[in-house]
Design an enzyme around this catalytic site. Structure first.
Site, PDB file in Angstrom:
ATOM      1  N   SER A 262       0.976  -1.236   0.035  1.00  0.00           N
ATOM      2  CA  SER A 262      -0.118  -0.108   0.160  1.00  0.00           C
ATOM      3  C   SER A 262       0.948   1.387   0.023  1.00  0.00           C
ATOM      4  CB  SER A 262      -0.837  -0.173   1.218  1.00  0.00           C
ATOM      5  OG  SER A 262       0.025   0.235   2.440  1.00  0.00           O
ATOM      6  N   LYS A 263       0.067   2.261  -0.243  1.00  0.00           N
ATOM      7  CA  LYS A 263       1.120   3.610  -0.145  1.00  0.00           C
ATOM      8  C   LYS A 263       1.552   3.867   1.099  1.00  0.00           C
ATOM      9  CE  LYS A 263      -0.259   8.384  -0.925  1.00  0.00           C
ATOM     10  NZ  LYS A 263       1.037   8.632   0.295  1.00  0.00           N
TER      11      LYS A 263
END
Ligand code: GLU
Length: 502
Positions: A262-263
């Site tokens: 994920s970011k």
């Protein structure tokens, strides 16, 4: 393969393109190039609520930076233009209407409040609501009402959606190039909306219709679309069209391998998960990009190619042309691919070693004469991961040492070393050819004449000149500092190092 391969990358411009999306584009591109096929870029922007300004341009720029160039599509044109779905809006309704006429789809008038109420009721009984063969008979749709009722609702412009009538019984089967056989019972599928009440197609309808019209032979996309694939197969069957070959690519996993990348992982780990820097148009927040971090396009491509694919040999360095040659859908892994940023850095270092010195010199040391700049790049290239670090190293290099490595002083500073540095300091002014070889020769000859071994002196010479016990090639360093500077540094060191006597 008899038919000509046609593949597409079909991103939705809902934000910055994730690096996993770039991998999808790359694999599509590789298959097209390998087979002499066509690579298409289609922008899937039917969901107006998720539109983000700048996202489409970001996709185009990212692909251009990496050299993943489409043969047809947005920005290029082609026989199936337009390639932006929002510009193809008028095309989709006829296909939904066709399914209605054939009894394979139906109108549904349920309001969102009614559907929410159903969901709540099911949840209170501990189950999940699905609009399907069991429930549709009790809901507000054209299958559960008289023709008269339907006519009057349509005549009074009551908002409706069009849903696919998924058969109560049946099995959807298809052979995915990566996952092999996938079987799903239609009883587990719901009657997905094909046309929304605003007259726009949903992703599912537009995607299948366009893949058919654009004669797509292989759909290569992320694993997150695998759950939608049975619905897509059912749509192809409903239209009587041949379905493309599907290949669902493995997920990109967190560096530790547990869960989807994920970011947030990127922010915590300080590494990019986007090809280029992205500034959120709403918050102004900036996300790192491979490009701005200093990854070279070729290194980025090589790294991405290995996230979910392997050539079946030990070779790791592949140019884009070599990737085209080696690539096959059969060698894509089923298991998720760990995003190891150290591997990305390793690839970058490998490609940096092959980079054009003059080019790097011009970009990163523009204030220096080209010959010196090239020599600096050469000196530091194997000590950096990103070329921008060279500027910093050069800056440090050109500053006189303020402190000297204590540990080396403690172990190597002795009478012989002191004599050695004094001999060198006395002879360097006579060095006629101030280049690495000339300097080395002068030092060698003068030490030999004094009966001092080079090995006893060289590390102290380095400390005296740079302050550090280790560093890049010392003779080249001396060449780059210049004669006067070297002599000045050496004398300064001799004046502060402890005076020793025999
Ligand atoms: N528009 C979808 C996406 O954003 C495309 C999925 C597909 O390739 O079918 O990923």
């Amino acid at each position: 393969m008899s038919e000509k391969v046609r593949v597409r990358f079909a991103p939705s411009p809902t934000g910055p393109l994730h690096i996993g999306g770039v991998r999808t584009a790359l694999y599509n591109y590789l298959l097209a190039r390998k087979t002499g096929g066509t690579f298409i870029l289609r922008i899937e922007d039917t969901d107006q609520t998720r539109f983000v300004p700048g996202a489409e341009q970001y996709i185009l720029d990212s692909l251009a930076w990496l050299g993943i160039s489409p043969d047809e599509g947005v920005g290029v044109g082609g026989p199936h233009a337009p390639y932006r779905q929002s510009e193809r809006k008028s095309l989709y309704k006829q296909y939904a209407d066709q399914l209605i006429q054939e009894g394979k789809a139906y109108y549904a008038f349920d309001s969102s409040e009614e559907l929410d109420a159903m969901r709540t009721m099911y949840e209170s009984k501990g189950s999940a609501f699905q609009y399907n063969a069991l429930t549709r008979v009790k809901l507000r749709n054209s299958l559960a009402m008289s023709p008269g009722e339907l006519e009057s609702l349509l005549a009074s412009d009551t908002p409706y959606v069009i849903r696919l009538k998924v058969p109560a019984k049946g099995e959807i089967r298809f052979q995915d190039s990566v996952r092999d056989w996938v079987h799903v019972h239609t009883s587990s599928m719901d009657d997905k909306v094909l046309m929304k009440s605003d007259g726009m197609p949903t992703y599912h309808l537009a995607n299948v219709v366009d893949d058919h019209i654009m004669e797509i032979t292989h759909v290569i996309r992320g694993e997150e679309w695998l759950p939608s694939a049975p619905l897509h197969i059912l749509l192809y069957q409903s239209f009587g069209w041949k379905a493309p070959q599907f290949a669902h690519l493995p997920l990109l996993l967190k560096p530790e391998g547990n869960g989807k990348l994920s970011k947030r992982d990127a922010d915590l780990g300080g590494f990019p998960v986007f090809p280029m820097e992205w500034t959120d148009p709403q918050t102004g927040a900036v996300s790192k990009g491979f490009r701005q971090e200093g990854y070279l396009p070729a290194a980025t491509l090589n790294f991405l190619a290995f996230l979910g694919w392997n050539p079946g040999t030990e070779q790791e360095l592949f140019s884009l042309e070599e990737l085209v040659d080696a690539f096959s859908l059969e060698r894509i892994n089923k298991a998720g691919a760990k995003f190891d940023v150290n591997k990305a850095k390793w690839f970058n270092q490998q490609y940096l070693k092959q980079a054009d010195l003059a080019e790097l010199a011009k970009i990163y040391l523009p204030h220096l004469a080209l010959a010196d700049a090239k020599a600096f790049v050469h000196l530091f290239l194997d000590r950096v991961t990103f070329p921008k670090e060279i500027s910093q190293l050069v800056q440090e290099f050109t500053q006189r040492p303020q402190v000297y490595d204590e540990a080396v002083l403690a172990s190597k500073w002795n009478v012989e070393a002191q004599q050695g540095l004094q001999v060198i300091a006395a002879h360097l002014p006579t060095c006629a050819d101030w280049d690495a070889d000339g300097i080395k020769h002068t030092i060698h000859v003068s030490l030999e004449a004094a009966g001092i071994k080079m090995g006893k002196v060289m590390q102290m010479l380095r400390v005296a000149l740079s302050g550090n016990g280790a560093g890049p090639d010392l003779m080249i360093s001396m060449q780059l500092w210049g004669k006067e500077e070297v002599i000045a540094r050496l004398q300064a060191a001799l004046s502060v190092f402890p005076k020793l006597s025999e």
